[in-house]
Design an enzyme around this catalytic site. Structure first.
Site, PDB file in Angstrom:
ATOM      1  N   MET A  58      -8.897   8.476  -0.183  1.00  0.00           N
ATOM      2  CA  MET A  58      -9.730   8.891   0.953  1.00  0.00           C
ATOM      3  C   MET A  58     -10.232  10.316   0.714  1.00  0.00           C
ATOM      4  O   MET A  58      -9.478  11.174   0.256  1.00  0.00           O
ATOM      5  CB  MET A  58      -8.922   8.855   2.248  1.00  0.00           C
ATOM      6  CG  MET A  58      -8.283   7.525   2.561  1.00  0.00           C
ATOM      7  SD  MET A  58      -7.342   7.609   4.100  1.00  0.00           S
ATOM      8  CE  MET A  58      -6.590   5.996   4.111  1.00  0.00           C
ATOM      9  N   GLY A  63       1.037  -2.209   4.222  1.00  0.00           N
ATOM     10  CA  GLY A  63       1.552  -0.853   4.109  1.00  0.00           C
ATOM     11  C   GLY A  63       2.721  -0.608   5.029  1.00  0.00           C
ATOM     12  O   GLY A  63       3.887  -0.662   4.627  1.00  0.00           O
ATOM     13  N   SER A  64       2.420  -0.379   6.303  1.00  0.00           N
ATOM     14  CA  SER A  64       3.469  -0.084   7.284  1.00  0.00           C
ATOM     15  C   SER A  64       4.467  -1.226   7.411  1.00  0.00           C
ATOM     16  O   SER A  64       5.669  -0.994   7.596  1.00  0.00           O
ATOM     17  CB  SER A  64       2.839   0.206   8.649  1.00  0.00           C
ATOM     18  OG  SER A  64       1.948   1.301   8.565  1.00  0.00           O
ATOM     19  N   ASP A  93      -4.852   3.732  -1.921  1.00  0.00           N
ATOM     20  CA  ASP A  93      -6.003   4.092  -1.095  1.00  0.00           C
ATOM     21  C   ASP A  93      -6.418   5.535  -1.344  1.00  0.00           C
ATOM     22  O   ASP A  93      -5.649   6.468  -1.107  1.00  0.00           O
ATOM     23  CB  ASP A  93      -5.657   3.924   0.388  1.00  0.00           C
ATOM     24  CG  ASP A  93      -5.529   2.473   0.789  1.00  0.00           C
ATOM     25  OD1 ASP A  93      -6.483   1.713   0.557  1.00  0.00           O
ATOM     26  OD2 ASP A  93      -4.476   2.095   1.343  1.00  0.00           O
ATOM     27  N   ASP A 114      -6.948  -6.027   4.121  1.00  0.00           N
ATOM     28  CA  ASP A 114      -6.263  -4.743   4.237  1.00  0.00           C
ATOM     29  C   ASP A 114      -6.409  -4.217   5.655  1.00  0.00           C
ATOM     30  O   ASP A 114      -7.523  -4.020   6.122  1.00  0.00           O
ATOM     31  CB  ASP A 114      -6.881  -3.755   3.234  1.00  0.00           C
ATOM     32  CG  ASP A 114      -6.178  -2.403   3.223  1.00  0.00           C
ATOM     33  OD1 ASP A 114      -5.160  -2.241   3.923  1.00  0.00           O
ATOM     34  OD2 ASP A 114      -6.652  -1.504   2.507  1.00  0.00           O
ATOM     35  N   MET A 160     -11.831  -5.425   5.282  1.00  0.00           N
ATOM     36  CA  MET A 160     -11.044  -4.497   6.090  1.00  0.00           C
ATOM     37  C   MET A 160     -10.795  -5.125   7.459  1.00  0.00           C
ATOM     38  O   MET A 160     -11.736  -5.510   8.157  1.00  0.00           O
ATOM     39  CB  MET A 160     -11.781  -3.167   6.256  1.00  0.00           C
ATOM     40  CG  MET A 160     -11.931  -2.367   4.973  1.00  0.00           C
ATOM     41  SD  MET A 160     -10.341  -1.931   4.217  1.00  0.00           S
ATOM     42  CE  MET A 160      -9.577  -0.958   5.522  1.00  0.00           C
ATOM     43  N   HIS A 182      -8.448   1.452  -4.264  1.00  0.00           N
ATOM     44  CA  HIS A 182      -9.430   1.249  -3.183  1.00  0.00           C
ATOM     45  C   HIS A 182     -10.060   2.595  -2.856  1.00  0.00           C
ATOM     46  O   HIS A 182      -9.408   3.472  -2.291  1.00  0.00           O
ATOM     47  CB  HIS A 182      -8.692   0.660  -1.968  1.00  0.00           C
ATOM     48  CG  HIS A 182      -9.534   0.482  -0.762  1.00  0.00           C
ATOM     49  ND1 HIS A 182      -8.988   0.270   0.496  1.00  0.00           N
ATOM     50  CD2 HIS A 182     -10.885   0.472  -0.573  1.00  0.00           C
ATOM     51  CE1 HIS A 182      -9.951   0.156   1.375  1.00  0.00           C
ATOM     52  NE2 HIS A 182     -11.106   0.275   0.758  1.00  0.00           N
ATOM     53  N   HIS A 233      -1.217  -1.161  -4.395  1.00  0.00           N
ATOM     54  CA  HIS A 233      -2.492  -0.871  -3.738  1.00  0.00           C
ATOM     55  C   HIS A 233      -2.540   0.614  -3.418  1.00  0.00           C
ATOM     56  O   HIS A 233      -1.663   1.139  -2.713  1.00  0.00           O
ATOM     57  CB  HIS A 233      -2.651  -1.698  -2.457  1.00  0.00           C
ATOM     58  CG  HIS A 233      -3.982  -1.521  -1.796  1.00  0.00           C
ATOM     59  ND1 HIS A 233      -5.114  -2.195  -2.213  1.00  0.00           N
ATOM     60  CD2 HIS A 233      -4.372  -0.725  -0.763  1.00  0.00           C
ATOM     61  CE1 HIS A 233      -6.139  -1.846  -1.457  1.00  0.00           C
ATOM     62  NE2 HIS A 233      -5.724  -0.942  -0.573  1.00  0.00           N
ATOM     63  N   MET A 250     -12.151   4.778  -0.743  1.00  0.00           N
ATOM     64  CA  MET A 250     -12.795   5.016   0.552  1.00  0.00           C
ATOM     65  C   MET A 250     -13.439   6.393   0.495  1.00  0.00           C
ATOM     66  O   MET A 250     -13.009   7.339   1.150  1.00  0.00           O
ATOM     67  CB  MET A 250     -11.759   4.913   1.676  1.00  0.00           C
ATOM     68  CG  MET A 250     -11.297   3.495   1.915  1.00  0.00           C
ATOM     69  SD  MET A 250     -10.105   3.354   3.269  1.00  0.00           S
ATOM     70  CE  MET A 250      -8.581   3.562   2.348  1.00  0.00           C
ATOM     71  N   SER A 271       0.839  -1.195   0.000  1.00  0.00           N
ATOM     72  CA  SER A 271       0.000   0.000   0.000  1.00  0.00           C
ATOM     73  C   SER A 271       0.872   1.242   0.000  1.00  0.00           C
ATOM     74  O   SER A 271       1.586   1.522   0.970  1.00  0.00           O
ATOM     75  CB  SER A 271      -0.909   0.003   1.231  1.00  0.00           C
ATOM     76  OG  SER A 271      -1.598   1.237   1.315  1.00  0.00           O
ATOM     77  N   PHE A 274      -6.925   5.323   8.517  1.00  0.00           N
ATOM     78  CA  PHE A 274      -5.592   5.597   9.040  1.00  0.00           C
ATOM     79  C   PHE A 274      -4.700   4.385   8.831  1.00  0.00           C
ATOM     80  O   PHE A 274      -5.138   3.250   9.002  1.00  0.00           O
ATOM     81  CB  PHE A 274      -5.639   5.911  10.545  1.00  0.00           C
ATOM     82  CG  PHE A 274      -6.423   7.144  10.892  1.00  0.00           C
ATOM     83  CD1 PHE A 274      -5.818   8.392  10.856  1.00  0.00           C
ATOM     84  CD2 PHE A 274      -7.752   7.062  11.242  1.00  0.00           C
ATOM     85  CE1 PHE A 274      -6.542   9.532  11.159  1.00  0.00           C
ATOM     86  CE2 PHE A 274      -8.487   8.187  11.552  1.00  0.00           C
ATOM     87  CZ  PHE A 274      -7.879   9.437  11.508  1.00  0.00           C
ATOM     88  N   GLY A 275      -3.449   4.617   8.482  1.00  0.00           N
ATOM     89  CA  GLY A 275      -2.486   3.532   8.388  1.00  0.00           C
ATOM     90  C   GLY A 275      -1.930   3.198   9.760  1.00  0.00           C
ATOM     91  O   GLY A 275      -2.076   3.956  10.722  1.00  0.00           O
ATOM     92  N   GLY A 276      -1.276   2.048   9.859  1.00  0.00           N
ATOM     93  CA  GLY A 276      -0.568   1.685  11.078  1.00  0.00           C
ATOM     94  C   GLY A 276      -1.425   1.175  12.218  1.00  0.00           C
ATOM     95  O   GLY A 276      -0.957   1.078  13.351  1.00  0.00           O
TER      96      GLY A 276
END
Length: 225
Positions: A38, A198-199, A36, A176, A138, A67, A34, A69, A9, A144-146
């Site tokens: 938003m 991602g992270s 995202d 994800d 999900m 994706h 990927h 959102m 991501s 939010f990531g992480g």
């Protein structure tokens, strides 16, 4: 050969050096990009839109998985397809007429996916599952990531796999949110086929090595684990 896919991501990448992140995905064992999107309304954050996706897609040598959102995603399907999306995933919660939006995606030439937030039951997919290419579960609350992986998602993955089987759908399950080496095997065993990370990738000292480790996991779906 690995039977699952890894989709880093780019939301977790350093956008000051986006070209490096694109090169990393291109040259690694990753399968998809990927991306995202938003809007600050459907989810709290704002990320990027069609212009950035177009720039990424021009440099991408692999599948571009977008994706959305965002609220009312049907208004933007054509523009994201033109920007270079190979696959477009919308949220069931954001679509008043989900079947119509899925058809819009297919008519745009992109692969069609539907995402479910952690609180949304798998039954919401029953009337569109035969038309889908991907189901995105999900495993964190989006925006939010992480975040930490929600382990209650494991039974939901099994339910999704069962729904796909019953309807003889070709859809693959994507996960994800909080995905990393600590839980990837569990989600693969529960039926996932695409790991969005991602992270875990871009926060690592050696992102390409983490991608390789995720690809190397040997986990066949089993009935109930």
């Amino acid at each position: 050969m690995s039977s699952h896919l890894v989709a880093p991501s780019l939301l977790a990448a350093d956008f000051r050096h986006l070209d490096r992140a694109i090169d990393l995905v291109n040259t690694s064992e990753a399968d998809w990009f990927h991306l995202d999107v938003m809007d600050g309304r459907f989810v709290p954050n704002i990320s990027f839109g069609q212009f950035i996706i177009e720039q990424i897609a021009q440099g991408a040598e692999k599948y571009v998985d977008v994706h959305l959102m965002i609220e009312d995603p049907g208004r933007y399907i054509e523009s994201f397809a033109r920007a270079g999306a190979n696959g477009i995933t919308v949220h069931a919660e954001a679509c008043t007429h989900l079947h119509r939006v899925v058809q819009q995606i297919k008519e745009s030439g992109a692969k069609a996916g539907v995402a479910l937030n952690p609180h949304t039951p798998v039954s919401h997919l029953e009337n569109v599952i035969e038309d889908l290419d991907t189901v995105l579960i999900m495993t964190v609350n989006p925006g939010f990531g992480g975040q930490k992986f929600i382990y209650q998602s494991i039974p939901k993955l099994r339910q999704t796999r069962d729904l796909i089987t019953v309807h003889n759908s070709r859809a693959v399950i994507e996960v994800d949110g909080g995905i990393g080496l600590q839980n990837a095997q569990k989600v693969l065993e529960a039926g996932a086929r695409v790991l969005v990370a991602g992270s875990a990738v871009f926060g690592a000292d050696d992102p390409a090595a983490v991608i390789s480790q995720l690809k190397a996991i040997d986990a066949n779906p089993v009935a109930y684990v």
